[in-house]
Design a protein around this motif. Structure first.
Motif, PDB file in Angstrom:
ATOM      1  N   LYS A 150       0.834  -1.210   0.000  1.00  0.00           N
ATOM      2  CA  LYS A 150       0.000   0.000   0.000  1.00  0.00           C
ATOM      3  C   LYS A 150       0.866   1.257   0.000  1.00  0.00           C
ATOM      4  O   LYS A 150       0.584   2.209  -0.725  1.00  0.00           O
ATOM      5  CB  LYS A 150      -0.924   0.014   1.224  1.00  0.00           C
ATOM      6  N   ILE A 151       1.914   1.247   0.794  1.00  0.00           N
ATOM      7  CA  ILE A 151       2.791   2.412   0.853  1.00  0.00           C
ATOM      8  C   ILE A 151       3.489   2.624  -0.482  1.00  0.00           C
ATOM      9  O   ILE A 151       3.563   3.750  -0.995  1.00  0.00           O
ATOM     10  CB  ILE A 151       3.817   2.263   2.004  1.00  0.00           C
ATOM     11  N   ALA A 152       3.977   1.553  -1.080  1.00  0.00           N
ATOM     12  CA  ALA A 152       4.665   1.667  -2.380  1.00  0.00           C
ATOM     13  C   ALA A 152       3.708   2.129  -3.467  1.00  0.00           C
ATOM     14  O   ALA A 152       4.052   2.994  -4.286  1.00  0.00           O
ATOM     15  CB  ALA A 152       5.292   0.324  -2.754  1.00  0.00           C
ATOM     16  N   ALA A 153       2.501   1.577  -3.484  1.00  0.00           N
ATOM     17  CA  ALA A 153       1.525   1.981  -4.498  1.00  0.00           C
ATOM     18  C   ALA A 153       1.132   3.448  -4.324  1.00  0.00           C
ATOM     19  O   ALA A 153       0.982   4.185  -5.307  1.00  0.00           O
ATOM     20  CB  ALA A 153       0.282   1.090  -4.417  1.00  0.00           C
ATOM     21  N   THR A 154       0.980   3.878  -3.087  1.00  0.00           N
ATOM     22  CA  THR A 154       0.647   5.272  -2.829  1.00  0.00           C
ATOM     23  C   THR A 154       1.781   6.200  -3.276  1.00  0.00           C
ATOM     24  O   THR A 154       1.526   7.241  -3.897  1.00  0.00           O
ATOM     25  CB  THR A 154       0.360   5.485  -1.327  1.00  0.00           C
ATOM     26  N   ALA A 155       3.006   5.830  -2.985  1.00  0.00           N
ATOM     27  CA  ALA A 155       4.148   6.666  -3.366  1.00  0.00           C
ATOM     28  C   ALA A 155       4.299   6.758  -4.875  1.00  0.00           C
ATOM     29  O   ALA A 155       4.471   7.855  -5.427  1.00  0.00           O
ATOM     30  CB  ALA A 155       5.424   6.120  -2.733  1.00  0.00           C
ATOM     31  N   VAL A 156       4.213   5.626  -5.569  1.00  0.00           N
ATOM     32  CA  VAL A 156       4.357   5.631  -7.029  1.00  0.00           C
ATOM     33  C   VAL A 156       3.190   6.364  -7.674  1.00  0.00           C
ATOM     34  O   VAL A 156       3.375   7.217  -8.554  1.00  0.00           O
ATOM     35  CB  VAL A 156       4.479   4.189  -7.562  1.00  0.00           C
ATOM     36  N   GLY A 157       1.991   6.050  -7.258  1.00  0.00           N
ATOM     37  CA  GLY A 157       0.809   6.710  -7.825  1.00  0.00           C
ATOM     38  C   GLY A 157       0.791   8.202  -7.537  1.00  0.00           C
ATOM     39  O   GLY A 157       0.477   9.009  -8.416  1.00  0.00           O
ATOM     40  N   LEU A 164       1.459  13.820  -9.296  1.00  0.00           N
ATOM     41  CA  LEU A 164       2.107  15.120  -9.173  1.00  0.00           C
ATOM     42  C   LEU A 164       2.878  15.484 -10.444  1.00  0.00           C
ATOM     43  O   LEU A 164       2.874  16.646 -10.873  1.00  0.00           O
ATOM     44  CB  LEU A 164       3.036  15.143  -7.968  1.00  0.00           C
ATOM     45  N   LEU A 165       3.521  14.512 -11.062  1.00  0.00           N
ATOM     46  CA  LEU A 165       4.232  14.758 -12.311  1.00  0.00           C
ATOM     47  C   LEU A 165       3.262  15.189 -13.415  1.00  0.00           C
ATOM     48  O   LEU A 165       3.546  16.123 -14.172  1.00  0.00           O
ATOM     49  CB  LEU A 165       5.015  13.514 -12.738  1.00  0.00           C
ATOM     50  N   GLN A 166       2.112  14.540 -13.491  1.00  0.00           N
ATOM     51  CA  GLN A 166       1.114  14.896 -14.503  1.00  0.00           C
ATOM     52  C   GLN A 166       0.549  16.298 -14.250  1.00  0.00           C
ATOM     53  O   GLN A 166       0.355  17.071 -15.187  1.00  0.00           O
ATOM     54  CB  GLN A 166      -0.023  13.865 -14.532  1.00  0.00           C
ATOM     55  N   ILE A 167       0.272  16.616 -13.000  1.00  0.00           N
ATOM     56  CA  ILE A 167      -0.242  17.953 -12.674  1.00  0.00           C
ATOM     57  C   ILE A 167       0.799  19.011 -13.036  1.00  0.00           C
ATOM     58  O   ILE A 167       0.476  20.047 -13.639  1.00  0.00           O
ATOM     59  CB  ILE A 167      -0.634  18.036 -11.180  1.00  0.00           C
ATOM     60  N   ALA A 168       2.063  18.767 -12.696  1.00  0.00           N
ATOM     61  CA  ALA A 168       3.134  19.712 -13.015  1.00  0.00           C
ATOM     62  C   ALA A 168       3.310  19.846 -14.524  1.00  0.00           C
ATOM     63  O   ALA A 168       3.558  20.937 -15.037  1.00  0.00           O
ATOM     64  CB  ALA A 168       4.437  19.274 -12.359  1.00  0.00           C
ATOM     65  N   ASN A 169       3.146  18.749 -15.254  1.00  0.00           N
ATOM     66  CA  ASN A 169       3.272  18.776 -16.709  1.00  0.00           C
ATOM     67  C   ASN A 169       2.153  19.612 -17.332  1.00  0.00           C
ATOM     68  O   ASN A 169       2.406  20.455 -18.191  1.00  0.00           O
ATOM     69  CB  ASN A 169       3.267  17.355 -17.263  1.00  0.00           C
ATOM     70  N   HIS A 170       0.931  19.388 -16.912  1.00  0.00           N
ATOM     71  CA  HIS A 170      -0.206  20.123 -17.477  1.00  0.00           C
ATOM     72  C   HIS A 170      -0.219  21.600 -17.053  1.00  0.00           C
ATOM     73  O   HIS A 170      -0.757  22.444 -17.764  1.00  0.00           O
ATOM     74  CB  HIS A 170      -1.529  19.457 -17.092  1.00  0.00           C
ATOM     75  N   SER A 171       0.369  21.888 -15.898  1.00  0.00           N
ATOM     76  CA  SER A 171       0.427  23.280 -15.442  1.00  0.00           C
ATOM     77  C   SER A 171       1.582  24.045 -16.086  1.00  0.00           C
ATOM     78  O   SER A 171       1.662  25.259 -15.946  1.00  0.00           O
ATOM     79  CB  SER A 171       0.589  23.331 -13.922  1.00  0.00           C
TER      80      SER A 171
END
Length: 158
Positions: A76-83, A88-95
């Protein structure tokens, strides 16, 4: 080995037919001398020879539950971190904060895939040996293994 008489006669030939070598078959030695005997002593062996069925199931169940519980938490921790990182990368890319060259990413991923395929083909014998050893262990300790699997699933569910 050359004898004293051969040396005196000038026959110090390393290809001499008098030399006798002992051939040791390591595969047969490995089959007859199990690794746990060297590590834990000659009294050790498959668990089935030492404990009752109920004890084996309990030991397997407890260790399986612990492993399953930890697997669930870490997963769960790994999935949360990767996801979360990808989000955040997608939000930064679109912004417009980050500009990602997706063609270069795809090229690098394909290059990594080819490299991994080459490495996987070289590592296959070691993996097959490990799988054979693991399946032999499971066959020898089937009660303990089945308790572990049940406990693992219970640990995942809790």
């Amino acid at each position: 080995m050359a004898t004293v008489d051969q040396r005196e006669a000038g026959q110090d030939d390393p290809e001499s037919e008098d030399e006798v070598y002992e051939v040791v078959d390591l595969t047969e030695y490995a089959r007859t001398h199990q690794w746990w005997s060297r590590v834990f002593g000659s009294n050790s062996g498959p668990i089935a020879e030492k404990y009752s069925v109920a004890t084996q199931i309990a030991m397997g169940g407890v260790t399986g539950w612990c492993a399953g519980y930890l697997f669930q938490r870490v997963g769960k921790i790994a999935a949360t971190a990767v996801g979360g990182g990808f989000l955040l990368l997608q939000i930064a890319n679109h912004s417009g904060y980050v500009q990602v060259d997706w063609k270069k990413v795809e090229k690098d991923v394909n290059k990594a895939k080819k490299h991994l395929k080459k490495k996987a083909n070289k590592a296959a014998p070691e993996i097959n040996t490990f799988i054979e050893e693991a399946s032999d262990f499971l066959k020898r300790n089937i009660v303990l293994s089945s308790g572990f699997v049940g406990g693992f699933f219970l640990g995942l569910a809790s």
